[in-house]
Enzyme design. Sequence first.
Site, PDB file in Angstrom:
ATOM      1  CE1 TYR A 237       1.767  67.658  -2.922  1.00 53.27           C
ATOM      2  CE2 TYR A 237       2.364  65.608  -1.851  1.00 53.27           C
ATOM      3  CZ  TYR A 237       2.501  66.500  -2.897  1.00 53.27           C
ATOM      4  OH  TYR A 237       3.388  66.235  -3.910  1.00 53.27           O
ATOM      5  CG  HIS A 395      11.674  74.204 -16.509  1.00 55.94           C
ATOM      6  ND1 HIS A 395      10.399  73.682 -16.435  1.00 55.94           N
ATOM      7  CD2 HIS A 395      12.335  73.666 -15.452  1.00 55.94           C
ATOM      8  CE1 HIS A 395      10.303  72.873 -15.409  1.00 55.94           C
ATOM      9  NE2 HIS A 395      11.469  72.848 -14.785  1.00 55.94           N
ATOM     10  CD  GLU A 396      16.233  73.983 -14.722  1.00 55.69           C
ATOM     11  OE1 GLU A 396      16.250  74.293 -13.514  1.00 55.69           O
ATOM     12  OE2 GLU A 396      15.826  72.876 -15.122  1.00 55.69           O
ATOM     13  CG  HIS A 399      12.849  75.872 -10.937  1.00 56.28           C
ATOM     14  ND1 HIS A 399      11.751  75.428 -10.238  1.00 56.28           N
ATOM     15  CD2 HIS A 399      13.041  74.971 -11.938  1.00 56.28           C
ATOM     16  CE1 HIS A 399      11.287  74.310 -10.788  1.00 56.28           C
ATOM     17  NE2 HIS A 399      12.055  74.012 -11.826  1.00 56.28           N
ATOM     18  CD  GLU A 423       9.918  70.653 -11.963  1.00 58.38           C
ATOM     19  OE1 GLU A 423       9.629  70.462 -13.158  1.00 58.38           O
ATOM     20  OE2 GLU A 423      11.015  71.121 -11.600  1.00 58.38           O
ATOM     21  CG  HIS A 523      12.348  60.359  -9.892  1.00 54.70           C
ATOM     22  ND1 HIS A 523      12.756  60.250 -11.201  1.00 54.70           N
ATOM     23  CD2 HIS A 523      12.232  61.703  -9.651  1.00 54.70           C
ATOM     24  CE1 HIS A 523      12.878  61.459 -11.731  1.00 54.70           C
ATOM     25  NE2 HIS A 523      12.573  62.349 -10.813  1.00 54.70           N
TER      26      HIS A 523
END
Length: 668
Positions: A237, A395-396, A399, A423, A523
């Site tokens: 970050y 949503h997709e 991207h 996201e 995850h």
Amino acid sequence: MLGLKRTKRGCQTKMIARVLLLHAVLVGQVYGNWDIDARIVQGSNADLGEALQFLKEYDAEASDMCFRVSTAQWKYATNMTEANKRKMMEEQALKAKFDKLTWRKAITFDWTRIPDVEVKRQLRMLTTNTRASLTDDKFNELHQLISEMKEIYAHVRVCPYAFNGEKPMFCDLELSDVQKIMASSRSHFELLHIWKEWHDKVGTPMKNRFIRYIQLTNQAARINGFLDAGEEMRFAYEDRDFDNDLAISLQKIQPLYKELLAYVRRKLIDTYGPKVVRPEGSLPAHILGNIWAQDWSNIPDIVLPYANFRNFDVTGEMLKQGFTPLQMFQMAEEFFTSLGLKPMPPEFWRHSMLEKPNGRRVQCTASAWDFCNRVDFRIKQCTEVDMKNLITVHHEMAHIQYYMYYADLPHLYRDGANPGFHEGVANAVILSVFNPVHFRRVGLFENNTDLYELNINFLMLMALRKVAYAPFAYIIDQWRYELSESGTTKMNSLWWDLRQTNQGIVPPVPRTDYHLDAASKRHIPADVPYTKYYVALLLEFQIHEAMCRAARFEGPLHECDVYRSREAGRVLIDILRNGKSRHWRDVIRALTRGETDKISPDSMLRYFDPLLRWLKSQNRRERVIGWTTFKEDKALFEPLVLSGARRSVRSIFIVFVFAITVTYNSLE
């Protein structure tokens, strides 16, 4: 430059020795006042021309490698044959070798002495957040461990609950079955059984592998110049204050979260009784509609306030109007073009998998794909005609818009401004799409959107998805950071301590450090960082508010729909086209018109302010807003205390009594 056949084993050995020697010199400085940059492994070459040439060649070869790997992965995901799987694994292995060679070349440069800011940043990106620094045997071992843990996870099967008391004939429930049961069942006994089955069978078999995984990721991070793997994860970050800022943001969200939890707890007690849900205490993890208790959106029948204003689902209207999967994608495309964004290119419509094909096995999880050649972008989705899939399509496609806008940037900059931006952008779009006002504008919702009860119900549903998710998204990597820093001796008790402290969630049955309950979330064994999802949660509301302000929207933030606003579209385009080429703080500073350069929960809190006021009025008679930490709850997961040869009788007694109580309750 990076051709795989040109590397000699002797050169590899000398390079690794040089890295280890440099690390030994640097490690003495680690505990001083040195900045992390000064610890990152680097060489002595400060020639700008050579660095530029290296990055130019890397850009071309990395783009080509990305195309090859993506193509192989796509073929397997859309046609799951053994031949396609082997080809995919071959390409992924070649990519791993390419990454190691890239790292070995990148660390020959002393980027701190190179005057070009962009070159310095790109070299630093290539030398951090990579395991390529490991020797070949350990590098391969790490990848094998991750692969094995993912295989264990994928093949877990659990036994169904025996309502009649008879042992089930088949134990063949997979994760999708588990999720459906946890979402729909209201039998405390069935939920308890499924929760325990899943957590017992997932984590324990991979525990030793996971411990070794932590050791190897730490070794790689230390060779790279970091104290441990957690510090290297946070370094992605590019901000020394980032972890503190996130902790402060969660503190700001907690008052809203605690009001929500107090209200939900009362409703759960009404449904399951005080023997299952402790008044004033933490919530048991198995009755919140989700196997991980990460969000509570599957229990609206229990908690939504106004029963007569419950239905936001526009699936029926979509079916009535004869929607097809193709029309759903065309509707999403029209949403983006109404903002002034790009239409989908011909390659998208030609190559995407928009429906589940017949005659072959495919991976149906929806995903957006960038083939790294600046023209080929696709979506893979087994689309069904319902509201949930309509939201996923938008949503997709968000991207895909991101991919298209940063396509002309160097390969290293073709990504979100930080790991949470992709996201965050996609979810910000959904705040306009999953919205009664928007559904009415596009002809899918006929009810009056100004009704107070409907708005409170809508905000409650959103809070169950978003507010309830915040502490869960935050603690996963906090747990990993602690393991990297302090070791793996008490992994499970640490996991539950973080969950109870930050989330007010406890296991429904006693757990020990023999278990590895965090691994129930994919995850963890799949080596996927999770902080990005918490960052995305905050970002989506910041981006949404900025777009609403640009659209000159006036009113409660949750009612804002930016559909057809070119002004809002320009705000979004400014984020998309920069990719990772600008520091994310600069992107947020521009987004907020100079008001802040931090990721902040303030927009999220403004979005939910009407609900917070309603919750406070509903909770005014509650003795505890939030949760009390009872010793009995702690005893569910804290390791038993040893004093010489004597165990703490009191701790044993508490766990024993709780276990007897659970058994007794299940028989009633």
